[in-house]
Design a protein around this motif. Structure first.
Motif, mmCIF file in Angstrom:
data_model
loop_
_atom_site.group_PDB
_atom_site.id
_atom_site.type_symbol
_atom_site.label_atom_id
_atom_site.label_comp_id
_atom_site.label_asym_id
_atom_site.label_seq_id
_atom_site.Cartn_x
_atom_site.Cartn_y
_atom_site.Cartn_z
ATOM 1 N N TYR A 176 0.850 -1.180 0.000
ATOM 2 C CA TYR A 176 0.000 0.000 0.000
ATOM 3 C C TYR A 176 0.892 1.238 0.000
ATOM 4 C CZ TYR A 176 -3.784 -3.221 1.022
ATOM 5 O OH TYR A 176 -4.686 -4.259 0.955
ATOM 6 N N PRO A 177 0.956 1.964 -1.122
ATOM 7 C CA PRO A 177 1.782 3.168 -1.207
ATOM 8 C C PRO A 177 1.007 4.398 -0.761
ATOM 9 C CG PRO A 177 0.824 2.718 -3.340
ATOM 10 C CD PRO A 177 0.331 1.617 -2.412
ATOM 11 N N CYS A 178 1.705 5.509 -0.644
ATOM 12 C CA CYS A 178 1.048 6.791 -0.358
ATOM 13 C C CYS A 178 0.646 7.532 -1.629
ATOM 14 C CB CYS A 178 1.953 7.673 0.500
ATOM 15 S SG CYS A 178 2.064 7.118 2.222
ATOM 16 N N HIS A 179 1.149 7.089 -2.779
ATOM 17 C CA HIS A 179 0.742 7.661 -4.063
ATOM 18 C C HIS A 179 0.465 6.502 -5.013
ATOM 19 C CE1 HIS A 179 2.127 11.579 -2.667
ATOM 20 N NE2 HIS A 179 3.273 11.009 -2.308
ATOM 21 N N GLY A 180 -0.784 6.281 -5.315
ATOM 22 C CA GLY A 180 -1.154 5.180 -6.188
ATOM 23 C C GLY A 180 -2.586 5.350 -6.650
ATOM 24 N N ARG A 181 -3.143 4.282 -7.210
ATOM 25 C CA ARG A 181 -4.533 4.301 -7.666
ATOM 26 C C ARG A 181 -5.454 3.862 -6.526
ATOM 27 N NH1 ARG A 181 -4.189 0.294 -12.467
ATOM 28 N NH2 ARG A 181 -2.097 -0.132 -11.661
ATOM 29 N N PHE A 182 -6.457 4.670 -6.245
ATOM 30 C CA PHE A 182 -7.363 4.324 -5.157
ATOM 31 C C PHE A 182 -8.048 2.997 -5.426
ATOM 32 C CE2 PHE A 182 -11.584 4.314 -3.161
ATOM 33 C CZ PHE A 182 -11.203 4.429 -1.829
ATOM 34 N N GLU A 183 -8.420 2.736 -6.672
ATOM 35 C CA GLU A 183 -9.140 1.501 -6.971
ATOM 36 C C GLU A 183 -8.300 0.257 -6.694
ATOM 37 O OE1 GLU A 183 -7.782 3.202 -11.040
ATOM 38 O OE2 GLU A 183 -8.456 3.945 -9.080
ATOM 39 N N VAL A 184 -6.981 0.369 -6.852
ATOM 40 C CA VAL A 184 -6.106 -0.766 -6.536
ATOM 41 C C VAL A 184 -5.989 -0.927 -5.022
ATOM 42 C CG1 VAL A 184 -3.773 -1.716 -6.760
ATOM 43 C CG2 VAL A 184 -4.833 -0.527 -8.693
ATOM 44 N N ILE A 185 -5.795 0.177 -4.332
ATOM 45 C CA ILE A 185 -5.713 0.141 -2.866
ATOM 46 C C ILE A 185 -6.994 -0.436 -2.281
ATOM 47 C CG2 ILE A 185 -5.594 1.595 -0.795
ATOM 48 C CD1 ILE A 185 -3.760 3.483 -2.489
ATOM 49 N N ASP A 186 -8.138 0.048 -2.773
ATOM 50 C CA ASP A 186 -9.433 -0.395 -2.278
ATOM 51 C C ASP A 186 -9.727 -1.845 -2.659
ATOM 52 O OD1 ASP A 186 -11.951 0.192 -0.955
ATOM 53 O OD2 ASP A 186 -12.879 0.236 -2.937
ATOM 54 N N GLY A 187 -9.073 -2.316 -3.711
ATOM 55 C CA GLY A 187 -9.334 -3.663 -4.201
ATOM 56 C C GLY A 187 -8.395 -4.731 -3.672
ATOM 57 N N GLY A 188 -7.618 -4.414 -2.648
ATOM 58 C CA GLY A 188 -6.738 -5.415 -2.059
ATOM 59 C C GLY A 188 -5.268 -5.085 -2.123
ATOM 60 N N GLY A 189 -4.937 -3.942 -2.743
ATOM 61 C CA GLY A 189 -3.551 -3.509 -2.755
ATOM 62 C C GLY A 189 -2.762 -4.023 -3.941
ATOM 63 N N TYR A 190 -1.519 -3.592 -4.000
ATOM 64 C CA TYR A 190 -0.588 -3.999 -5.033
ATOM 65 C C TYR A 190 0.140 -5.275 -4.600
ATOM 66 C CZ TYR A 190 -1.125 0.708 -7.063
ATOM 67 O OH TYR A 190 -1.625 1.859 -7.632
ATOM 68 N N THR A 191 0.778 -5.939 -5.540
ATOM 69 C CA THR A 191 1.595 -7.103 -5.232
ATOM 70 C C THR A 191 3.073 -6.745 -5.395
ATOM 71 O OG1 THR A 191 1.727 -7.951 -7.507
ATOM 72 C CG2 THR A 191 -0.241 -8.544 -6.204
ATOM 73 N N GLN A 192 3.939 -7.707 -5.156
ATOM 74 C CA GLN A 192 5.374 -7.442 -5.298
ATOM 75 C C GLN A 192 5.778 -7.197 -6.747
ATOM 76 O OE1 GLN A 192 7.511 -6.504 -3.316
ATOM 77 N NE2 GLN A 192 8.014 -7.857 -1.603
ATOM 78 N N GLU A 193 4.883 -7.461 -7.700
ATOM 79 C CA GLU A 193 5.171 -7.039 -9.069
ATOM 80 C C GLU A 193 5.352 -5.529 -9.150
ATOM 81 O OE1 GLU A 193 3.589 -9.534 -12.702
ATOM 82 O OE2 GLU A 193 1.916 -8.950 -11.391
ATOM 83 N N PHE A 194 4.685 -4.814 -8.278
ATOM 84 C CA PHE A 194 4.816 -3.359 -8.186
ATOM 85 C C PHE A 194 6.259 -2.989 -7.855
ATOM 86 C CE2 PHE A 194 2.876 0.505 -5.732
ATOM 87 C CZ PHE A 194 3.189 1.354 -6.773
ATOM 88 N N THR A 195 6.823 -3.635 -6.841
ATOM 89 C CA THR A 195 8.222 -3.393 -6.479
ATOM 90 C C THR A 195 9.148 -3.769 -7.623
ATOM 91 O OG1 THR A 195 7.611 -3.994 -4.214
ATOM 92 C CG2 THR A 195 9.962 -3.792 -4.697
ATOM 93 N N GLU A 196 8.851 -4.894 -8.271
ATOM 94 C CA GLU A 196 9.665 -5.344 -9.399
ATOM 95 C C GLU A 196 9.656 -4.304 -10.522
ATOM 96 O OE1 GLU A 196 10.037 -9.310 -12.292
ATOM 97 O OE2 GLU A 196 8.503 -9.198 -10.727
ATOM 98 N N ALA A 197 8.498 -3.699 -10.775
ATOM 99 C CA ALA A 197 8.392 -2.687 -11.824
ATOM 100 C C ALA A 197 9.220 -1.450 -11.478
ATOM 101 C CB ALA A 197 6.928 -2.307 -12.015
ATOM 102 N N ILE A 198 9.166 -1.019 -10.229
ATOM 103 C CA ILE A 198 9.923 0.169 -9.822
ATOM 104 C C ILE A 198 11.421 -0.116 -9.815
ATOM 105 C CG2 ILE A 198 10.308 1.804 -7.946
ATOM 106 C CD1 ILE A 198 7.676 2.173 -9.551
ATOM 107 N N LEU A 199 11.812 -1.317 -9.420
ATOM 108 C CA LEU A 199 13.219 -1.724 -9.510
ATOM 109 C C LEU A 199 13.689 -1.649 -10.956
ATOM 110 C CD1 LEU A 199 15.881 -3.064 -8.587
ATOM 111 C CD2 LEU A 199 14.693 -5.275 -8.720
ATOM 112 N N ASP A 200 12.904 -2.225 -11.869
ATOM 113 C CA ASP A 200 13.259 -2.218 -13.285
ATOM 114 C C ASP A 200 13.372 -0.795 -13.815
ATOM 115 O OD1 ASP A 200 13.583 -3.549 -15.953
ATOM 116 O OD2 ASP A 200 11.683 -2.524 -16.347
#
Length: 318
Positions: free
Chosen positions: A231-255
């Motif tokens: 759960y980030p402080c800047h993201g899409r509300f619909e994703v946060i409300d829908g269960g949050g992001y997965t570690q693919e999110f971290t993988e994308a930011i690393l890339d």
């Protein structure tokens, strides 16, 4: 850039969106949809991106994870908590930026927890935060925070906090800002990631860009964590409300951060569109293009060019 002093800042009522993520975690979200806000707010970069904080609660006690960008937002959140019959509130500041500490003044007599480096930065830049100067590049209309209230419980590295039976692991992370932390909740393998990850992309600061290899190593360590929901402080509300992001999110930011460094000597590096750095992640639905992030990406490539242009590329840690 100094804040403007000759404008009229009409009062505003925050239009918070609220998500009860589970029985102890609430997200309060503002921004992105700002057409109905006063003009002086519409230029704020955090409101354009969408900004949120989190409240952990157990019985009549709560811990607020960051206190938003305007005092009015935190006052509305505080009123919401009081309606829940929460009487005892403490705070965690993930880092020292204005959009994470502006509401600290409501809890000046409570515990406010942060890293030592966050306290040092707040202490050093208190006058500029009060005047709004510190936020000038991101919003020349920012009125400044109402009061700079420093954390009174600080740590280096790692700290365990308990909210009744709820364990909260605070971990200092070498990303975004000096002293940034994330909060890991082992009970449900949740990571409150603050600004370590953002959707569309992270905002890299001069201090962290100058040590980009260490930032990349930090993303690898975050990726190795057993986190089922982010759960980030800047993201899409619909994703946060829908269960949050997965570690693919971290993988994308690393890339993305690796590409910022690897592509630094390309002739069109400074003008290549943001999509060229993240298109596979957009195609997979991990990231979504949000137009205000083009400005942040422009900041990121400019800082890399200034820090590493004409120099050999640092080794990218595996």
């Amino acid at each position: 850039m100094p804040t403007k002093t000759d404008i009229v800042r009409q009062p505003f009522v925050p239009k918070l969106r609220v998500s009860h993520i589970n029985d102890y975690l609430i997200c309060f979200y503002d921004g992105r949809e700002i057409a109905d806000y006063p003009d002086w707010i519409k230029g704020n970069i955090d409101m354009k991106l969408g900004v949120c904080n989190y409240v952990l609660h157990r019985g009549d006690s709560a811990i607020v994870f960051d206190t938003m960008v305007y005092g009015e937002q935190m006052e509305a959140i505080d009123a919401y908590m009081r309606e829940m019959r929460i009487k005892h509130v403490s705070v965690i500041n993930s880092h020292w930026d204005c959009d994470h500490i502006a509401g600290n003044y409501l809890y000046k007599n409570a515990d406010i927890i942060a890293t030592n480096r966050t306290r040092w930065k707040l202490q050093a830049y208190a006058p500029q935060m009060l005047s709004g100067e510190i936020w000038g590049a991101g919003d020349p209309n920012y009125p400044g925070v109402k009061e700079v209230v420093l954390p009174n419980r600080t740590f280096d590295g790692r700290m365990t906090v308990w909210l009744k039976d709820l364990q909260i692991e605070l971990i200092e992370t070498f990303v975004h800002q000096l002293g940034h932390l994330v909060a890991y909740l082992p009970k449900d393998k949740i990571l409150l990631a603050a600004d370590a990850v953002e959707d569309t992309v992270t905002f890299n600061t001069p201090a962290m860009t100058s040590e980009i290899a260490a930032q990349i190593m930090t993303y690898r360590s975050l990726l190795a964590m057993d986190a089922k929901a982010l759960y980030p402080c800047h993201g899409r509300f619909e994703v946060i409300d829908g269960g949050g992001y997965t570690q693919e999110f971290t993988e994308a930011i690393l890339d993305y951060n690796i590409q910022l460094l690897k592509r630094k000597d390309e002739p069109d590096y400074l003008t290549s569109p943001l999509e060229s750095f993240i298109q596979p992640w957009i195609d997979r639905g991990v990231l979504a293009m949000h137009e205000p992030y083009r400005w942040l990406h422009g900041n990121n490539v400019t800082l890399i060019d200034k820090s590493y242009g004409g120099r050999s590329t640092p080794d990218i840690p595996e």
